[in-house]
Motif scaffolding. Structure first.
Motif, short mmCIF file in Angstrom:
data_model
loop_
_atom_site.label_atom_id
_atom_site.label_comp_id
_atom_site.label_asym_id
_atom_site.label_seq_id
_atom_site.Cartn_x
_atom_site.Cartn_y
_atom_site.Cartn_z
N LEU A 133 0.83 -1.21 0.00
CA LEU A 133 0.00 0.00 0.00
C LEU A 133 0.86 1.25 0.00
CD1 LEU A 133 -2.83 -0.93 2.53
CD2 LEU A 133 -3.06 -0.59 0.06
N TRP A 134 1.96 1.21 0.75
CA TRP A 134 2.83 2.38 0.84
C TRP A 134 3.48 2.70 -0.50
CZ3 TRP A 134 3.81 6.39 3.82
CH2 TRP A 134 5.00 7.10 3.62
N ARG A 135 4.06 1.69 -1.14
CA ARG A 135 4.82 1.96 -2.36
C ARG A 135 3.94 2.08 -3.61
NH1 ARG A 135 6.98 -3.45 -1.06
NH2 ARG A 135 5.84 -5.01 -2.27
N GLU A 136 2.69 1.62 -3.53
CA GLU A 136 1.83 1.68 -4.72
C GLU A 136 0.71 2.73 -4.61
OE1 GLU A 136 0.32 -2.14 -5.71
OE2 GLU A 136 2.32 -3.07 -5.92
N THR A 137 0.35 3.11 -3.38
CA THR A 137 -0.79 4.03 -3.22
C THR A 137 -0.44 5.27 -2.42
OG1 THR A 137 -2.27 2.10 -3.25
CG2 THR A 137 -3.19 4.19 -2.51
N VAL A 138 0.12 5.08 -1.23
CA VAL A 138 0.40 6.23 -0.37
C VAL A 138 1.60 7.02 -0.88
CG1 VAL A 138 0.92 6.96 1.99
CG2 VAL A 138 -0.53 4.96 1.60
N HIS A 139 2.67 6.33 -1.22
CA HIS A 139 3.88 6.99 -1.73
C HIS A 139 4.37 6.21 -2.95
CE1 HIS A 139 7.44 9.41 -1.78
NE2 HIS A 139 8.25 8.42 -1.49
N PRO A 140 3.64 6.32 -4.07
CA PRO A 140 3.92 5.50 -5.26
C PRO A 140 5.13 5.98 -6.06
CG PRO A 140 2.08 6.98 -5.71
CD PRO A 140 2.48 7.21 -4.28
N GLU A 141 6.29 5.49 -5.70
CA GLU A 141 7.51 5.90 -6.40
C GLU A 141 7.51 5.47 -7.86
OE1 GLU A 141 10.83 4.42 -4.29
OE2 GLU A 141 10.33 5.40 -2.40
N TRP A 142 6.77 4.41 -8.19
CA TRP A 142 6.77 3.89 -9.56
C TRP A 142 6.18 4.89 -10.55
CZ3 TRP A 142 1.91 3.76 -11.60
CH2 TRP A 142 0.85 3.72 -10.70
N GLU A 143 5.44 5.91 -10.07
CA GLU A 143 4.81 6.85 -10.99
C GLU A 143 5.83 7.69 -11.75
OE1 GLU A 143 1.93 9.20 -8.97
OE2 GLU A 143 0.39 7.64 -9.01
N TRP A 144 6.97 7.92 -11.13
CA TRP A 144 7.98 8.76 -11.80
C TRP A 144 9.31 8.04 -12.04
CZ3 TRP A 144 6.35 9.71 -6.73
CH2 TRP A 144 7.29 9.45 -5.75
N THR A 145 9.41 6.81 -11.59
CA THR A 145 10.68 6.10 -11.70
C THR A 145 10.80 5.39 -13.06
OG1 THR A 145 10.69 5.72 -9.32
CG2 THR A 145 12.18 4.38 -10.64
N LYS A 146 11.99 5.50 -13.66
CA LYS A 146 12.32 4.77 -14.88
C LYS A 146 13.51 3.86 -14.58
CE LYS A 146 10.85 8.57 -17.91
NZ LYS A 146 11.27 9.50 -19.00
N TYR A 147 13.43 2.64 -15.04
CA TYR A 147 14.48 1.67 -14.77
C TYR A 147 15.21 1.34 -16.07
CZ TYR A 147 11.78 1.07 -10.48
OH TYR A 147 11.10 1.30 -9.31
N GLN A 148 16.52 1.57 -16.06
CA GLN A 148 17.34 1.31 -17.25
C GLN A 148 18.23 0.10 -17.03
OE1 GLN A 148 19.26 5.19 -17.93
NE2 GLN A 148 18.03 5.35 -19.79
N ASN A 149 18.37 -0.69 -18.10
CA ASN A 149 19.24 -1.87 -18.08
C ASN A 149 18.94 -2.77 -16.87
OD1 ASN A 149 20.68 -1.01 -20.42
ND2 ASN A 149 21.87 0.39 -19.15
N VAL A 150 17.68 -3.20 -16.82
CA VAL A 150 17.24 -3.97 -15.66
C VAL A 150 17.10 -5.45 -16.01
CG1 VAL A 150 16.04 -2.10 -14.50
CG2 VAL A 150 14.83 -3.44 -16.23
N ALA A 151 17.25 -6.27 -15.00
CA ALA A 151 17.01 -7.71 -15.09
C ALA A 151 15.91 -8.03 -14.09
CB ALA A 151 18.28 -8.50 -14.79
N LEU A 152 14.83 -8.64 -14.56
CA LEU A 152 13.64 -8.85 -13.75
C LEU A 152 13.25 -10.32 -13.72
CD1 LEU A 152 11.60 -5.99 -15.45
CD2 LEU A 152 12.98 -5.76 -13.38
#
Length: 358
Positions: A133-152
């Motif tokens: 809830l914190w990282r997706e709704t209350v403080h959603p960092e993913w809204e502005w974060t871009k990940y380069q050269n990532v392995a998932l």
């Protein structure tokens, strides 16, 4: 007589234990909340979601402070028994000193069992939900974060590499999706870009080639559009370090195997596996250590007992972190790093109890 006396000492322990558990949990909860206040006041999430996020962290903090509450309860139970004159009364009728502290130690064993159960049931579920809830709704960092050269890690047998990952847009640029079989890489999708399709519930790859690996060789098939088997939503695909506190012991062991299978270092997870077995026993060790210390502090006030419990608990936690760091760095084996604090303080408790001839 032993049963009645044991119940009496258990009651002396349980009352301050519940008080300490509530007090320490509230203090740490408030500290954590105030630390997040700057992000909370700026959040667009509803008040209900914010409160849910905060309150779901309570079980985690409660499990964390159980050793502190156990030590405080030991100080209060033993110190109060001595100050009231009951210790002298029991000695005058021939009861050994260990007859009044053994029930307290058994209470600590029960607390350790409770901590382990909570650690494997309520705590990881609530903490994982709170962090989500914190990282997706209350403080959603993913809204502005871009990940380069990532392995998932896309799934149990899926591995994704991408030049750019945009979670908010649900887009992967220059992605490569590898699916593993019993003999290694079974197939590979190499595309220009991939988009997440909510309606299809999977990633759609565009302008690429599919490679299938068999014993006979590699087969390549170009495509314009290909619906992949990657069904992990963008938010779940966001690269995050694995937090063992959000997992049960079984899940940590499973995650350890997955990381090792993909060629990563599983040392941190190996330390966490042993730590999940070692941490509940901290309550037993602190209780055993607190008994001789409480006899030395027999004339001390509640404030002194509280401060002593707090100081000794933080020293113990510091040793736990040192052991964990040594285990993760490879300076010592994972099992040694996880059990270092218990070994050091447990040995000290044995020495003090024998010196007091308890």
């Amino acid at each position: 007589m032993t049963t009645i006396f044991g119940r009496y000492m258990a009651l002396r322990f349980l009352k301050p234990f519940m008080y300490g558990l509530a007090l320490f949990s509230v203090l740490i909860f408030l500290g954590d909340t105030f630390d997040k206040m700057n992000h909370i006041v700026k959040s667009k999430a509803s008040m209900w979601l914010i409160l849910e996020c905060l309150w779901l962290s309570v079980p985690y903090w409660a499990v964390r402070v159980i050793p502190m509450a156990t030590l405080l309860a030991t100080f209060v139970a033993i110190g109060g028994f001595v100050n009231s004159g009951e210790w002298l009364a029991t000695q005058s009728v021939g009861l050994e000193t260990k007859r009044f502290w053994k029930p307290v130690l058994w209470c600590a064993v029960g607390v350790a069992a409770f901590a382990f159960v909570a650690q494997e049931t309520v705590s990881p579920w609530a903490w994982a939900r709170s962090r989500r809830l914190w990282r997706e709704t209350v403080h959603p960092e993913w809204e502005w974060t871009k990940y380069q050269n990532v392995a998932l890690i896309g799934g149990p047998d899926q591995f994704v590499e991408a030049w750019l990952f945009l979670p908010k847009d649900g887009k992967l640029e220059r992605p490569t999706l590898e699916s593993f079989g019993a003999k290694g890489v079974a197939s590979q999708l190499d595309a220009k870009y991939a988009l997440w399709s909510p309606s299809a519930g999977r990633w759609i790859f565009h302008d690429g080639v599919e490679r299938v690996f068999t014993d006979e060789g590699v087969t390549e098939t170009p495509f314009k559009v290909r619906y992949s088997d990657l069904r992990t939503p963008p938010l779940d695909l966001v690269p995050r370090s694995t937090n063992p506190d959000e997992l049960t012991l079984r899940e940590v062991r499973t995650q350890t195997g997955r990381v090792g299978r993909f060629g990563g270092s599983a040392r941190e997870l190996e330390v966490a596996t042993h730590a999940k077995l070692a941490y509940p026993l901290v309550s037993v060790v602190l209780c055993a250590l607190g008994i001789p210390i409480a006899l030395r502090l027999r004339k001390s006030s509640m404030v002194v007992s509280f401060c002593s419990a707090l100081g000794l608990s933080f020293l113990y936690l510091w040793f736990i972190e040192v052991g964990r760091a040594l285990g993760v760095s490879g300076s010592v084996p994972p099992v040694v790093g996880a059990w270092l604090a218990n070994a050091v303080f447990g040995s000290l408790a044995v020495v003090l109890i024998r010196r007091w001839d308890l």
